[in-house]
Scaffold this active site. Sequence first.
Site, mmCIF file in Angstrom:
data_model
loop_
_atom_site.group_PDB
_atom_site.id
_atom_site.type_symbol
_atom_site.label_atom_id
_atom_site.label_comp_id
_atom_site.label_asym_id
_atom_site.label_seq_id
_atom_site.Cartn_x
_atom_site.Cartn_y
_atom_site.Cartn_z
ATOM 1 N N ALA A 316 78.500 19.870 -34.484
ATOM 2 C CA ALA A 316 78.270 19.301 -33.163
ATOM 3 C C ALA A 316 78.509 20.241 -31.990
ATOM 4 O O ALA A 316 77.957 20.031 -30.915
ATOM 5 C CB ALA A 316 79.137 18.049 -32.989
ATOM 6 N N ASP A 339 83.209 19.447 -36.283
ATOM 7 C CA ASP A 339 83.052 20.898 -36.270
ATOM 8 C C ASP A 339 84.287 21.482 -36.934
ATOM 9 O O ASP A 339 85.378 20.911 -36.859
ATOM 10 C CB ASP A 339 82.914 21.429 -34.840
ATOM 11 C CG ASP A 339 82.362 22.850 -34.819
ATOM 12 O OD1 ASP A 339 81.136 22.996 -34.649
ATOM 13 O OD2 ASP A 339 83.143 23.799 -34.988
ATOM 14 N N ASP A 475 72.035 19.868 -36.920
ATOM 15 C CA ASP A 475 71.594 21.015 -36.121
ATOM 16 C C ASP A 475 72.320 22.220 -36.702
ATOM 17 O O ASP A 475 73.413 22.570 -36.283
ATOM 18 C CB ASP A 475 71.944 20.800 -34.647
ATOM 19 C CG ASP A 475 71.422 21.920 -33.768
ATOM 20 O OD1 ASP A 475 70.225 22.219 -33.852
ATOM 21 O OD2 ASP A 475 72.220 22.507 -33.019
ATOM 22 N N CYS A 526 67.598 26.849 -34.074
ATOM 23 C CA CYS A 526 67.079 27.609 -32.930
ATOM 24 C C CYS A 526 66.659 28.997 -33.391
ATOM 25 O O CYS A 526 66.989 30.002 -32.762
ATOM 26 C CB CYS A 526 68.112 27.692 -31.808
ATOM 27 S SG CYS A 526 69.686 28.422 -32.294
#
Length: 614
Positions: A316, A339, A475, A526
Amino acid sequence: MKGTRVLLKSINRNRSFSSRTTHSQSQILQMDQSERYSYNPTLRWNPQVEEYFSKAYGAEAFSRICKALTRPSCYSCIRVNTQRTTTEAVIEKILEIQREKRLHDTVNNQHMNNDAEVETLSVDSSRSETSPVLKCQIPGLDYVVFVKGSGPHDIQYDYHQDTPPKEIIVSRKCAEAVLRGAQVYVPGILACSAHVEKGDVVAVSVGVEQPIRDNGWAIGITRGIVLQGLKTDPQYLERDGLYIGQGITTMSRAGIFRGLSGLGVDMTDRVFKLASFNDITTDVLKGDIFLQNLPSIITAHVLDPKEGERILDMCAAPGGKTTAIASLMKDKGEVIAVDRSHNKVLEINNLAAELGLHSIKTYKLDALKAVSESNLISEVKVGQSQSESESQGGQEEEFIKSLSILDKVNDNDNNNNNNTGDDEGVKVGCYKSKAEERKEKRRMKNGPGRNQATGGRGTKCEGFSPNTFDRVLLDAPCSALGLRPRLFSGENTVDSLRKNGKYQKRLFDQAVQLVRPGGVIVYSTCTINPGENEAVVRYALDTYKFLSLAHQDPRIGGPGLVGHYESPDGYSEEWLRPGEEDLVQRFDPSGPHDTIGFFIAKFNVGPKDCGLNL
C-alpha cells in the site's frame, strides 16, 4: 598607380573574405554551442535489456518510448479530496495562489531591475505566467484537476567564444527532480565553476552515469571539482545535450561545498516549466488535494470499490491508491492497507489522517506472508468450492471479530495508549516480543517517544484468513521503468527484470487466496517491462482457471502485448493471446495522454472449485 589600385583591390577582397570567414566561424560556433547547451539526452540501457525491449515493442516504438521517458509529463495531476471539498473550490484556490504568486514575483522583479548589482540577471518569465487549471473530462473523474505546464523550451545561455558561462553539475536524481519543478539543493550539486559567488547566473547540467570497464556504470565526478567549461574539462563531452536550465546561486562556491543542506541554486529559467506545489501544499490546500499520477487514479476506479466492502491493498505505501479507494467508498467500509516497512505504514497513517479518512486500517506485514498460517482459524484452501466456503461463515465471523480486536489494539497504539493488549490480539497475529515489552515499559516510564508523537507504531500482523476480502489491489513492487523523467536505466539487467516477475507471481498467489469467490483482483505496475506485466497476467490465467480478465472502466490506456519472447539463452516468456489485449490497459509514456508508463489488469474471480490448472 595601376599597381597600387590592384594591390588595394586585393587587400579589400582579402578583408571581405576574412570578414565572411569570421562571420561563418561565429555562426558555426553559435550552432555548436546551441547544440551543446540544450536538452537532448539519450537514455542508456543494459545492451541485453535494450535488445529485449526493442523486440517487444519494435525499434521505432521503443525509441519513442525512450525519448518520452527522458521528459516529464507536461502537467500536474491532482486528486481532489471530495470528503472535504469540491473540485471547483480547489480550482479557485489554485488560481488565487497563482495570482498572489504572480503579484509577488512582479514586485520582486521590479525590485531586481532597480538594483544595480543584479540588473543584468535573467529572470524567468514563467514566474509571472499563470498555468492553465482544467477539470478532467474523463467520465467519472471530475474530481481530478490538471495544472498544465509547457516544454521543452530553448534556454538562452550566456556563452561567447572562449568565455563559456559559469555552470554547475548536479546529480541525476537532483536533475530529475528539477525537471519536475524542484529547485537545486546543496546535496545535489556535484561540481561548480571557479569564482562562483552568491547571485551569479549559472547554467545547470547533469552528471549521468557512463560506461566503465567490466560492463559497469559510474558518474566519474568527484564532488567539488572545478569546471572550466572548456574542452579540456574531463566531463566536457558528457554534458552535451544535458543542460536543464539556468538559475541564480544563493551562495558562493565555497558555501556550496562546505554546507550540507539548503537551497543552492534558484532555478529561474527551465527547459520544462511546470507548476510548483511547494506553496500549495501549505495550510491553504492541506488535506484537500493529493498529487497523483493519472494511471494510479484510474487503477482505484478500475477496482470499483463499493460502500461497505472489505478491501485489501497488499503493497500500500505510500498510500495514494489506498486513500483513493477509501474516498471512492465514501469512507464507508474497510480498507486494509499493509506494507512490510514500519515507517511506510506510518506514512499511510499520516496521509489517511491528513485526508480525514477513517475506514483505513494499516498493518505491518510482508505481502508474501499475507495468508495466515495460524491453525487457530481454519483456512479456506484454493480450489475449495463456494458452497464449502459459505459453510465456514461462522469461522469467518470469528475471524472478523478477532480482527476487530486487532483494530482496537491498532487504534489504541495510534492514540499512544500504553495498554499491552490481550491474548485474543495475539491469536490473530498481533504479538509482542520480549524486546517490545521492555520498550513498552520504558515508554510507560519516560513517556511517548518521537515515533509515537508522529502517528504511533504500526501494528504487526501475521496475515489474514483466505477468502475474506471482496476486492484485492496488488500494486506490485516493480522495476519502475515507466516513471519519468528518467535519465538513466543501465542498472537494470535481464536477470533483475526476470526476478521481479517471479516475485510478482508469488505475490499474486497470495492475492488469489485472499479474495473471495465472486470478488475482484486488480494487478498494476509502473513499468514498461512485459515480463512484469503481460507475462504475469499469462501466469495468472494459466495457473488459476477460475480467473478471467474483466473489462475496465474508465479505459484510456492502449492494448497489451500479444505473443511471446524467446531469448538467446533459452529463456521464454508468454504474453497475451489474441482477444485478450483489449482487456488490459497499457499506458504508453509516448502516447497522447502524456502519462507515466503503467499497466493495469483486472480479474473476476469465479467459483474456486474449478481448482488449479497445474
